[in-house]
Design a protein around this motif. Structure first.
Motif, PDB file in Angstrom:
ATOM      1  N   VAL A 108       5.761  39.287  81.744  1.00  0.00           N
ATOM      2  CA  VAL A 108       4.583  40.145  81.601  1.00  0.00           C
ATOM      3  C   VAL A 108       4.507  41.159  82.731  1.00  0.00           C
ATOM      4  N   TRP A 109       4.282  42.418  82.351  1.00  0.00           N
ATOM      5  CA  TRP A 109       3.973  43.471  83.319  1.00  0.00           C
ATOM      6  C   TRP A 109       2.540  43.891  83.074  1.00  0.00           C
ATOM      7  N   ASN A 110       1.757  43.970  84.125  1.00  0.00           N
ATOM      8  CA  ASN A 110       0.367  44.392  84.038  1.00  0.00           C
ATOM      9  C   ASN A 110       0.244  45.805  84.596  1.00  0.00           C
ATOM     10  N   VAL A 111      -0.209  46.730  83.750  1.00  0.00           N
ATOM     11  CA  VAL A 111      -0.440  48.113  84.164  1.00  0.00           C
ATOM     12  C   VAL A 111      -1.947  48.269  84.276  1.00  0.00           C
ATOM     13  N   SER A 112      -2.417  48.621  85.463  1.00  0.00           N
ATOM     14  CA  SER A 112      -3.864  48.719  85.677  1.00  0.00           C
ATOM     15  C   SER A 112      -4.213  50.027  86.362  1.00  0.00           C
ATOM     16  N   GLY A 113      -5.488  50.373  86.287  1.00  0.00           N
ATOM     17  CA  GLY A 113      -5.964  51.592  86.921  1.00  0.00           C
ATOM     18  C   GLY A 113      -7.377  51.896  86.469  1.00  0.00           C
TER      19      GLY A 113
END
Length: 151
Positions: A108-113
């Motif tokens: 899993v890669w979590n892209v946040s912002g």
């Protein structure tokens, strides 16, 4: 062992063989580096998965907004994270393509912002987001977009 002197023809033949062998060696080295050991070495390329996750998540985040053309993403970060089957990843694991897949195969890669955009009434919103990108055996299989507020 042949002790006869090198004739121009033998010299050219030997030089050609040496040049060909050197060229083949260079091609082999480039191929091994480019394919990460013909796929036998650890083929999980974090940089590639990170970019793939961001490239897939950003348009999906924008598509969930009332006015995507006004949106601006900021503080975007991507991080490799653990699968949370009892929490935020629960619903993603209940449907295809992740349903029934052994959890050890999922990365899993979590892209946040944060996104700033107009809502349906024209007012500006400032909303943190998270997008979970699920890779099965190194291939992107699914994404899940999570906002702090409904859109």
């Amino acid at each position: 062992m042949d002790s006869s002197p090198l004739t121009p023809r033998k010299y050219r033949t030997r030089a050609w063989l040496i040049a060909t062998a050197a060229g083949c060696a260079v091609i082999l080295v480039v191929t091994v580096v480019a394919t990460r050991g013909f796929g036998l070495a650890n083929s999980t390329d974090h940089t590639s998965n990170e970019h793939t996750a961001q490239d897939r998540c950003e348009p999906e985040i924008l598509n969930r907004l009332a006015s995507p053309s006004t949106a601006k993403l900021s503080n975007v970060e991507a991080a490799n994270t653990v699968l949370d089957p009892d929490g935020k990843d629960l619903f993603a694991l209940l449907d295809d393509p992740l349903k029934g897949v052994d959890h050890s195969r999922i990365n899993v890669w979590n892209v946040s912002g944060v996104v700033d955009a107009q809502n349906a009434f024209g007012a500006m919103i400032h909303d943190p987001f998270s997008c979970r990108a699920y890779f099965i055996d190194g291939n992107l299989a699914h994404t899940l977009v999570l906002f702090d507020h409904d859109h």
